[in-house]
Write an enzyme that holds these catalytic residues in place. Structure first.
Site, PDB file in Angstrom:
ATOM      1  N   SER A  46       0.758  -1.131  -0.193  1.00 61.26           N
ATOM      2  CA  SER A  46       0.039  -0.056   0.153  1.00 61.26           C
ATOM      3  C   SER A  46       0.871   1.322   0.110  1.00 61.26           C
ATOM      4  O   SER A  46       0.408   2.261  -0.184  1.00 61.26           O
ATOM      5  CB  SER A  46      -0.904  -0.137   1.164  1.00 61.26           C
ATOM      6  OG  SER A  46      -0.188  -0.128   2.525  1.00 61.26           O
ATOM      7  N   ASP A  84       5.470  -7.248   2.342  1.00 62.56           N
ATOM      8  CA  ASP A  84       4.427  -7.565   1.409  1.00 62.56           C
ATOM      9  C   ASP A  84       5.150  -7.951  -0.024  1.00 62.56           C
ATOM     10  O   ASP A  84       6.095  -7.463  -0.490  1.00 62.56           O
ATOM     11  CB  ASP A  84       3.567  -6.310   1.128  1.00 62.56           C
ATOM     12  CG  ASP A  84       2.233  -6.829   1.410  1.00 62.56           C
ATOM     13  OD1 ASP A  84       1.760  -7.821   1.644  1.00 62.56           O
ATOM     14  OD2 ASP A  84       1.534  -5.493   1.644  1.00 62.56           O
ATOM     15  N   LYS A 113       4.138 -11.532   3.321  1.00 65.76           N
ATOM     16  CA  LYS A 113       2.691 -11.610   2.981  1.00 65.76           C
ATOM     17  C   LYS A 113       2.423 -11.866   1.545  1.00 65.76           C
ATOM     18  O   LYS A 113       2.771 -11.003   0.801  1.00 65.76           O
ATOM     19  CB  LYS A 113       2.080 -10.625   3.702  1.00 65.76           C
ATOM     20  CG  LYS A 113       0.296 -10.521   3.579  1.00 65.76           C
ATOM     21  CD  LYS A 113      -0.155  -9.266   4.623  1.00 65.76           C
ATOM     22  CE  LYS A 113      -0.302  -8.350   3.663  1.00 65.76           C
ATOM     23  NZ  LYS A 113      -0.790  -8.142   2.494  1.00 65.76           N
ATOM     24  N   GLU A 115      -1.097 -12.185  -1.278  1.00 58.83           N
ATOM     25  CA  GLU A 115      -2.422 -12.468  -1.414  1.00 58.83           C
ATOM     26  C   GLU A 115      -3.306 -13.679  -2.281  1.00 58.83           C
ATOM     27  O   GLU A 115      -2.612 -14.078  -3.197  1.00 58.83           O
ATOM     28  CB  GLU A 115      -3.078 -11.023  -1.980  1.00 58.83           C
ATOM     29  CG  GLU A 115      -2.682  -9.805  -1.446  1.00 58.83           C
ATOM     30  CD  GLU A 115      -3.028  -8.458  -2.134  1.00 58.83           C
ATOM     31  OE1 GLU A 115      -2.732  -7.469  -1.860  1.00 58.83           O
ATOM     32  OE2 GLU A 115      -3.596  -8.429  -3.238  1.00 58.83           O
ATOM     33  N   GLU A 183      -9.436  -8.945   5.241  1.00 58.97           N
ATOM     34  CA  GLU A 183      -9.469  -7.365   4.869  1.00 58.97           C
ATOM     35  C   GLU A 183     -10.985  -7.250   4.110  1.00 58.97           C
ATOM     36  O   GLU A 183     -11.404  -7.853   3.190  1.00 58.97           O
ATOM     37  CB  GLU A 183      -8.549  -6.844   3.731  1.00 58.97           C
ATOM     38  CG  GLU A 183      -8.716  -5.310   3.414  1.00 58.97           C
ATOM     39  CD  GLU A 183      -7.541  -4.727   2.612  1.00 58.97           C
ATOM     40  OE1 GLU A 183      -7.686  -3.690   2.313  1.00 58.97           O
ATOM     41  OE2 GLU A 183      -6.580  -5.434   2.637  1.00 58.97           O
TER      42      GLU A 183
END
Length: 266
Positions: A46, A84, A113, A115, A183
């Site tokens: 982000s 990330d 991490k 997704e 999320e």
């Protein structure tokens, strides 16, 4: 010495102790977090939006992530740091994807991490975990898939979508993830998932029943007065406080109040 490690995540869930995680991107912010009681830090992709002004997370690259992880690890050497994996960095051949993991870990991350939980990701996660590298999963609103999802919106509202999220969470736990971020999913679903898997859940817009919560530092400090999703509580009115400090500086410079001859000069 790092105050937290991966077994602590499991222990805290077992002991019903909530996990606090803050997303941080830079050295000076990490220095402050290092002196706080916050359990761990996520250096999130982000940063492409928060630090660079992009409209999505997609422009983040492995090298950009590594540079920010290095900065954060210097500022908070006592905190557990998760890095990330940026867009498409783990969707390539195994060697290239593992090179990306290696870069982030050598930059100072203690875990990565990524997704999603499709077959490709599960196979990759299995390989990473078998290599001795801790992995956190990420389900629900997965920003790297923003164009497929149709925008930043709540996921898992429909029964079929909720069923898939539950199955994906179980698959991540079985594959070896030590935690999973949920999320923007309905609170009841997040609670069901949390109670159905052995690993902790870290929520952002997922209600109070998750094993912990994560917020972006700039968001919880209220530095962006244009950003107010429903899940966000601003623990400080940072925008107004910082703006006032800047205006005070400007005024004192223009009125020759600062620098004061006796106080601020050599």
């Amino acid at each position: 010495m790092i105050a937290m490690n991966t077994p602590d995540f499991q222990r805290m869930k077992k002991d019903n102790k909530k996990i606090s995680m803050v997303t941080c991107y830079d050295y000076w912010s990490a220095c402050i977090i290092s002196q706080s009681n916050v359990d761990c830090i996520l250096v999130g992709d982000s940063l492409a939006m928060v630090m660079y002004g992009h409209s999505t997370t997609l422009p983040a690259t492995v090298e950009i992530m590594a540079q920010h992880i290095q900065a954060v690890s210097r500022g908070a050497p006592n905190k557990f740091i998760i890095g990330d994996m940026p867009f498409c960095s783990y969707r390539k051949d195994l060697t290239t994807s593992m090179n990306a993991v290696e870069r982030l870990m050598q930059a100072g991350a203690q875990a990565i991490k990524l997704e999603g939980a499709d077959a490709h990701n599960l196979k990759f996660i299995h390989h990473v975990v078998k290599s001795g590298i801790p992995v956190i999963g990420h389900l629900g609103l997965t920003p790297q898939s923003i164009y497929t999802l149709g925008g930043f919106k709540v996921q898992g509202k429909e029964p079929s979508a909720a069923k898939k999220l539950m199955a994906d969470a179980k698959a991540l736990a079985e594959t070896g993830c030590f935690a999973v971020v949920l999320e923007c999913v309905p609170s009841e679903l997040a609670e069901l998932i949390t109670n159905s898997i052995s690993i902790p859940t870290i929520g952002i817009g997922a209600g109070p029943a998750t094993s912990g919560q994560v917020l972006v530092l700039q968001d919880l400090l209220g530095t962006n007065n244009q950003f107010q999703p429903k899940y966000l509580k601003k623990f400080l009115n940072g925008f107004e406080l910082i703006k006032k400090a800047l205006d005070d500086f400007d005024q004192e410079v223009k009125t020759s109040t600062y620098p004061h001859l006796e106080t601020h000069c050599y």
